[in-house]
Write a protein that holds these residues in place. Structure first.
Motif, PDB file in Angstrom:
ATOM      1  N   GLY A 176       0.821  -1.204   0.000  1.00 41.32           N
ATOM      2  CA  GLY A 176       0.000   0.000   0.000  1.00 41.32           C
ATOM      3  C   GLY A 176       0.859   1.258   0.000  1.00 41.32           C
ATOM      4  N   GLY A 208      -9.840   1.243  -0.147  1.00 42.09           N
ATOM      5  CA  GLY A 208      -9.984  -0.076   0.450  1.00 42.09           C
ATOM      6  C   GLY A 208     -11.392  -0.621   0.259  1.00 42.09           C
ATOM      7  N   LEU A 225      -4.426   4.516   2.974  1.00 48.64           N
ATOM      8  CA  LEU A 225      -5.718   4.583   2.272  1.00 48.64           C
ATOM      9  C   LEU A 225      -6.153   6.023   2.020  1.00 48.64           C
ATOM     10  N   THR A 273     -12.477   4.345   1.722  1.00 49.24           N
ATOM     11  CA  THR A 273     -13.014   2.989   1.678  1.00 49.24           C
ATOM     12  C   THR A 273     -14.390   2.986   1.025  1.00 49.24           C
ATOM     13  N   TYR A 318     -10.242   8.600   6.990  1.00 48.88           N
ATOM     14  CA  TYR A 318      -9.719   8.800   5.639  1.00 48.88           C
ATOM     15  C   TYR A 318     -10.615   9.786   4.906  1.00 48.88           C
TER      16      TYR A 318
END
Ligand code: SF4
Ligand code: SF4
Lengths: 373, 428
Positions: free
Chosen positions: A18, A28, A86, A89, A111
């Motif tokens: 990642g 994600g 990240l 998601t 995030y």
């Protein structure tokens, strides 16, 4: 087999992977129903999240002990900062545990990007399909809002071709493994699927091509190999992220020749028609792919398809690798077992914890089962 | 007044009537086939009104599950399901029902065989799997009303999807019964349903009065009618009577807990097999569980119901119920209840059976601690299966919790007989 190395490298340290992927923002995903093609077409790198299986210390302030290890484990990784690479998601509605993880995750707001894809629970009625198309449209819009650019038909078409290529390759590898069980180790199947879910997709596709070439070349050598495992198994369950388990089968002389897993066929089953309008084509594939027990498509489809698979692949037995506290799979198990019994196919159920790697007791039970079939 | 007089005085008179109504209801249901009536099994959060309008008897496995739990038959029936291969970690309502279907056990010798199954997944994903199991077992048609979870809102595509399914639902009922839906009758039932829900809401709101005329333990008991007989005149009449009784108790200042000093809010399903013990336990501390998040779910969507346009409006009403929303919205509702009922603490039942209700509770707990500043107690148990209940541990924890509450609060002064139930606080 050196062609496998990139896959093992990827899965051995997904966080390192990642951090290495810097040419794209990473989104994600937590479910095989996540519409990765859309994420990919929007210019992101979709990356399936697996629990790193660290001790759950932080997650226990959010989730009780009777929550499955996948949900607890991924939350732990996030809270511990192991997923800081990240950008965001995409949550898909599947089971009750995932539903609440989505809430907890959203409230944590760690995030910049967050989206829910609230798929229908039914996959087979016209109104559900219509709703599903609208939900995927919404996901596309959410992604576009984030990037500030439209997702073009061209980029969707490219994404579809890319995913078809990966899925086709994985199907061919599974077919080869089933035909010539000695051609790959059991755990290589997991590595290849899991790797393909997290690696740069272009690289994954290219590496899969190489694996296939190599396997095809190896076939004559293994064809009549005396070391070929003589028992043929199918695995069924949710996420089966346990290389140790695959090894236990290997050690007892059993080959995994097929599966019904989130980390297996349920991810790569079903190609997306390339001659249709892209969004409609993607919707159709997700509605029709191998169904997961958190979704409904009739009362018998899962059992029919498992029995068919077992028959078609000439399996000697089916092993249910069920994660503790995973409701959808636990509900289906007695019926699936009964249907396998009716078809004369033996089965074994293992209740597992994602954190525990298969040892002692498990080994004995597996050995006993393998010798019995 | 002697102690027994006092106890008699505090008893809620409507309880007997309620028992009679439920007995009649179950007798009707059990003799349905002799009377040529069809039976539909339906989930507790499912739209029952079309069934009532079509003269189909609705039966609720979850209500039956509660009865199994209360009569302490949960362990046996759950074990039966486990012998059949169902994991001990599955919802105990589902396990008890699956076990019961096979052995025809439980307090009433099992439920009447269904002619059809109606599953609405607005409460959980468990019911989807559970009803699939029963649809195979009984080999009867299953209708699934899929109500997408509203994590952050109710979207146009959700509305369109659920509305389409309401139409499909009516079509399903018409095809199973071979009868046409009578829309006038449907409208009447819709009106009665809304009226019943409003009365139920009023009953629940009477506990804002200090001292509270009833407790959540009573609400758990009186809930059965709004679940099973929603949309009938029987439910409306009964709740009107119950409301009158509550108002009368308020006027006469009769509290359910003697010398109520502390007021608590309960979260999650009841622990059916320990109701009496828990009720006594809190009562001994002069604490009354005045309200709960569970029983209020059956009047939580009133705002979305349009009696003139009932079938269209229930799409939203059945989709946006308490469990089918994000935990932040659930926390907001809990905060409203804390203010409205003026409680000193929150007791959360971390219920092994019910994942959608229990996961997220810890986050809600933190929000409550921060925003309302009241103590929160979390008890781990299961609503039906007694095997995960540790009485001594829970006993100690309740004592410790009540000590904190006592420490934090001097006993509040009683407000006079006037009720403050009219206080506006969007408690639900
Ligand atoms: S393992 Fe089961 S319970 Fe856990 S997230 Fe997957 S489907 Fe849900
Ligand atoms: S208790 Fe929870 S999991 Fe069980 S049926 Fe009710 S809502 Fe579903």
């Amino acid at each position: 087999m050196k062609e496998l190395t990139p896959f093992y490298q990827a899965i051995n340290d997904p966080a390192a992977l990642g951090r290495r992927i810097t040419h794209k923002k990473i989104i994600g995903t937590l479910c095989s129903y996540a519409p990765e093609e859309l994420i990919y077409a929007a210019g992101y790198h979709p990356m399936r999240l697996f629990s790193s299986k660290a001790d759950t210390q932080l997650a226990q302030n959010h989730l009780q002990t009777y929550c499955c290890s996948v949900v607890r484990g991924v939350l732990e990784d996030s809270l511990a900062g192991r997923l800081d690479f990240l950008h965001g998601t995409v949550f898909v509605h599947t089971c009750d545990s995932m539903q609440r993880l989505s809430d907890i995750w959203r409230l944590k707001g760690q995030y910049p990007f967050f989206a829910d894809v609230i798929l229908p629970a039914k996959m087979h009625t016209p109104s559900a399909k219509k709703y599903m198309a609208a939900v995927l449209e919404r996901c596309k819009t959410d992604l576009e809002t984030d990037t500030g650019r439209p997702v073009t038909s061209q980029s969707l078409a490219d994404a579809i071709r890319m995913y078809n290529r990966i899925r086709k390759n994985l199907s061919r590898i599974y077919a080869l493994k089933s035909r010539y069980p000695a051609v790959l180790q059991n755990k290589d199947l997991l590595a290849l699927v899991k790797g393909s879910m997290i690696m740069d997709r272009q690289e994954a596709a290219d590496h899969l091509d190489n694996v296939i070439l190599r396997l095809a070349a190896a076939v004559p050598d293994v064809k009549d190999s005396p070391i070929a495992p003589d028992k043929r198994l199918i695995l069924s369950g949710s996420v089966c992220d346990m290389p140790g388990l695959y090894d236990l089968f290997q050690d007892t002389g059993a080959a995994v020749v097929g599966d019904d897993l989130c980390t297996g066929r349920r991810w790569f089953d079903g190609l997306i028609p390339e001659d249709m309008e892209p969004m409609a084509a993607i919707t159709q594939r997700y509605a029709q792919r191998l169904v997961c027990p958190a979704k409904h498509r009739g009362l018998h489809e899962r059992a029919d398809s498992l029995v068919d698979q077992a028959k078609n692949l000439g399996a000697d037995g089916v092993v249910f690798a069920l994660l503790k506290f995973c409701d959808p799979h636990a509900f289906d198990y007695p019926y699936l077992k009964a249907r396998l019994d009716d078809a004369g196919i033996k089965s074994l159920v293992l209740e597992l914890d994602d954190g525990q790697d298969s040892q002692g007791q498990l080994a004995t039970r597996i050995e006993t089962f393998i010798h019995m079939i | 007044m002697t102690r027994t007089d006092d106890k008699e005085n505090r008893k809620i008179a409507a309880a007997k009537k309620m028992r009679d109504i439920m007995t009649t209801y179950y007798l009707d249901a059990l003799s349905a086939s002799q009377n040529n009536r069809q039976v539909a099994w339906i989930t507790s959060g499912g739209p029952v009104e079309p069934l009532v309008a079509m003269d189909i008897i609705p039966v609720y496995p979850e209500n039956h599950g509660a009865m199994i739990g209360s009569s302490k038959m949960g362990e046996d029936l759950c074990s039966k399901a486990e012998e059949m291969g169902y994991s001990t970690d599955l919802c105990s309502y589902a396990r008890a029902d699956i076990g019961c279907a096979v052995v025809q056990g439980g307090p009433i010798g099992g439920l009447p065989k269904p002619d059809m199954l109606i599953c609405c997944n607005n409460i959980c994903g468990t019911v989807l799997k559970w009803y699939e199991v029963q649809a195979r077992y009984y080999d009867v048609p299953l209708f699934i009303l899929d109500t997408p979870v509203c994590h952050t809102g109710y979207f146009p595509e959700t509305a369109a999807y659920v509305k389409a399914q309401i139409t499909e639902y009516i079509g399903f009922l018409e095809s199973v019964t071979g009868k046409k839906m009578d829309m006038d009758r449907m409208n009447q039932v819709g009106h009665l349903s809304l009226e019943g829900q409003k009365l139920w809401q009023q009953v629940l709101k009477t506990t804002a009065h200090k001292p509270s005329p009833m407790s959540a333990f009573d609400a758990f008991f009186f809930l059965a009618l709004i679940v099973t007989l929603r949309g009938t005149r029987t439910a409306v009449d009964f709740y009107r009577e119950l409301l009158t009784e509550m108002e009368d108790r308020i006027t006469r200042n009769i509290s359910i807990v003697p010398e109520e000093q502390y007021r608590l809010l309960w979260d999650n399903l009841p622990v059916w097999h320990r109701l009496k013990w828990l009720s006594q336990k809190f009562s001994d501390h002069k604490a009354c569980l005045v309200a709960d998040t569970y029983t209020s779910a059956w009047c939580g969507a009133i705002q979305y119901i349009d009696p003139e346009n009932f079938l269209d409006s229930i799409a939203q009403a059945y989709t946006r119920i308490y469990l089918n929303i994000g935990i932040d919205q659930m926390a907001d509702q809990i905060l409203d209840m804390i203010a409205f009922y003026d409680v000193h603490g929150l007791v959360m039942h971390s219920n092994r059976s019910c994942k959608p209700y229990s996961f997220g509770q810890m986050d809600i707990m933190n929000i409550v601690r921060k925003k309302a500043g009241i103590p929160v107690l979390m008890l781990e148990a299961d609503m039906v299966d007694p095997r995960s209940f540790s009485q001594s541990q829970i006993d100690t924890r309740i004592d410790a919790f009540m000590e904190i509450i006592q420490h934090k609060n001097r006993p509040h002064t009683r407000v006079g007989p006037q009720t403050d139930t009219g206080r506006k606080a969007g408690a639900r």
